[in-house]
Every structure is written in C-alpha cells, then in structure tokens.
Design a protein around this motif. Structure first.
Motif, PDB file in Angstrom:
ATOM      1  N   ALA A 161       6.835  -5.423   7.642  1.00 34.79           N
ATOM      2  CA  ALA A 161       5.964  -4.947   8.586  1.00 34.79           C
ATOM      3  C   ALA A 161       6.388  -4.355   9.879  1.00 34.79           C
ATOM      4  CB  ALA A 161       4.852  -5.845   8.850  1.00 34.79           C
TER       5      ALA A 161
ATOM      6  N   TYR B  41      -4.290  -5.228  10.982  1.00 38.73           N
ATOM      7  CA  TYR B  41      -3.559  -6.287   9.755  1.00 38.73           C
ATOM      8  C   TYR B  41      -4.657  -6.643   9.063  1.00 38.73           C
ATOM      9  CZ  TYR B  41       0.905  -6.150  12.583  1.00 38.73           C
ATOM     10  OH  TYR B  41       1.927  -5.419  13.124  1.00 38.73           O
TER      11      TYR B  41
ATOM     12  N   ILE C 136      -1.543  -2.067   8.435  1.00 42.14           N
ATOM     13  CA  ILE C 136      -0.738  -2.814   7.553  1.00 42.14           C
ATOM     14  C   ILE C 136      -1.515  -3.592   6.570  1.00 42.14           C
ATOM     15  CG2 ILE C 136       1.117  -4.534   7.439  1.00 42.14           C
ATOM     16  CD1 ILE C 136       1.830  -1.976   8.944  1.00 42.14           C
TER      17      ILE C 136
END
Length: 295
Positions: free
Chosen positions: A55, A75, A42
C-alpha cells in the motif's frame, strides 16, 4: 453543474505496475479535465492476498508520477462496520441469504459460466449444511441489467443466466469486493468510475447492489487492459515489473500512447509539464476498446 468525483482503488497485492498505471492515468485525466476531484482508496479487504508494504509503495509511485489525489486515503480495512450494516439490510429484506455449500458442492451442481460455476440456488430456501460457517449470497432475478460505457458502449448481463446468486460475504467472514466497492463509492460520493476492462463484467452486479441498497449509480468507463505477449493481464504476468519511481515520465508517456492518445509535439521536459499538457489534450474518444500487448 455537478462536480465530477472520480477515484482510483488499487489492491495492495504488490507494487504498481504498468497495467495499473494506465488505469490510474486514465481515471486521473478524466476527472482533472472536467475540473473534478480524484480520490484514492486502498482495497485492503483480503489479507491473504496482500503484500506487506504494498500500500505504501503504491502511494509513493502515484506521488512520484504526479498523480496526486484529493483528501485522505480511504482504507477498506477500516470500513467493516459499514459493510456489515449494508449486509444486514439485505438479509433483513430477504434479498440475501446464508449459504454453506462448499466449492466442490457448488461445482457438482452448477453449470459453467464465463466466470466459473453458476450457483444453482441450493440454499435459497434454507441452509443445506447448518454445521458449516456460511457465506452470504445476493439473490438475483431473471432480468437484464445494462449500462452505457463511454468506451465499450452498451453492455448488459442477465445475472440469473450468466452469474447466479453471488457471494457478498465469504464463509471466512471477509466481505466480498462487489459489496465493499458499492458501499464505498456511495460513501465517497463517487459519480464517475474509470477503471480497467477486467471489471466490466462486475458492473451489472454492482448496479444490482446499488439498486437494492438505494445507492446512486456512477457513470462507468472501462479502459483496455495492458496484456503481455501471451494475452495475459499484466498483473498475472512476469512482465508486471514495478514502475521506476525515480524516472516516472517514460512510463507515463508509454501509458499515454497505450491509451490511444496523440503524442506531444515536443518531448516534455518533466512529469509536471507532461501532465499539465495531457489534461488539456486528453481525448477519451480515442481510447480503443482493445489494445495491443504491452512491449
């Protein structure tokens, strides 16, 4: 044999739409057909552009579509220390430098390029406005950087002519996409990048950063973009509707056809049945370098 490791790296600026699904499906199939891994990242390094809950919504849509990933989700918002280490390495080697020029100042002294003003190098030999918070730019050289793309073919740029010294950390302290993606691809061991053609022109910049940081270069595949009837990328269009998590199969079949693939001989009864067949039937050579607008 080398294990293929691909990835999908969406930005949480909204829910997954059809254009993103085509990139995810093409990336997933290319990795799975080779018996490889498919990782998920992400790219949440630009808070002003992020939408709350996006997300998680992206993860739910991928799961509903049967596009399951390997390992934990990475992330980028948790990777700031790694980006800072890479940045400091480039600055220490004088491969990057601070720049306090405003957008207006850049525009006034720059010639136009395909992606906007080409920075004229005002701060290359010393910062011009020491009282302003600086960005950091990477020095580029007058040389061609190219690569062979499995869909597009040979592609190259002379960054000095077409792009100029480019920002790798913004003046607001946020790290630029070009730096973060290179650091994370190396960290995750990605050796095959399959993504949309909107990132084709970014690839020479990423190759230059890989060279400067001593990082390996993945193989690249750039898939055609899903466009609306006005020729706009779907993510910037009012046709960028969220996908239906309750009925993902029609969108998957539309994405499959958009990517130039032969249809199944019989309608698949489930998402799982379709994907199991699609892994075997996937033919990257059938993917066109351009595609018709999405209907």
């Amino acid at each position: 044999m080398t294990l293929i490791r691909g990835r999908f790296a969406p930005s949480p600026s909204g829910p997954l739409h059809f254009g993103s699904l085509t990139a995810a499906l093409g990336s997933w199939l290319t990795a799975r057909q080779a018996g490889g891994e498919w990782l998920l990242r992400i790219e949440d390094i630009d808070p002003p552009r992020e939408k709350p809950g996006a997300a998680d919504a992206i993860l739910r849509t991928l799961e509903a579509s049967g596009l399951h990933w390997d390992g934990a989700v990475l992330y980028q918002s948790r990777r700031q220390a790694a980006y800072l280490e890479a940045l400091e390495k480039l600055v220490d080697k004088r491969l990057a430098y601070p720049c306090a020029c405003s957008r207006k100042e850049v525009a006034q002294s720059a010639r136009r390029g395909a992606e906007g003003p080409i920075y004229a190098g005002r701060c290359r030999n010393g910062i011009g406005n020491p009282d302003k918070p600086p960005a950091v730019r990477l020095r580029v050289e007058d040389e061609a950087i190219g690569f062979e793309d499995r869909v597009v073919g040979w592609y190259q740029q002379n960054l000095a002519v077409e792009i100029g010294d480019f920002v790798i950390r913004r003046a607001d302290g946020l790290f630029a996409y070009q730096l973060a993606v290179v650091v994370d691809d190396a960290f995750q061991g990605i050796n095959q990048v399959v993504r949309g053609a909107d990132l084709l022109s970014s690839t020479p910049r990423q190759i230059l950063l890989q060279n400067r940081l001593g990082l390996p270069r993945p193989a690249y595949v750039h898939l055609p973009l899903a466009l609306d009837r006005k020729g706009r990328k779907l993510s910037k269009s009012d046709q960028a509707r969220p996908l239906d998590d309750q009925a993902p199969l029609p969108s998957l079949l539309t994405a499959w056809a958009f990517l130039g693939q032969h249809p199944p001989e019989a309608p698949p009864g489930s998402t799982e049945e379709f994907l199991a067949w699609a892994i075997k039937a996937w033919d990257l050579s059938r993917v066109a370098a351009s595609a018709a607008p999405a209907k």
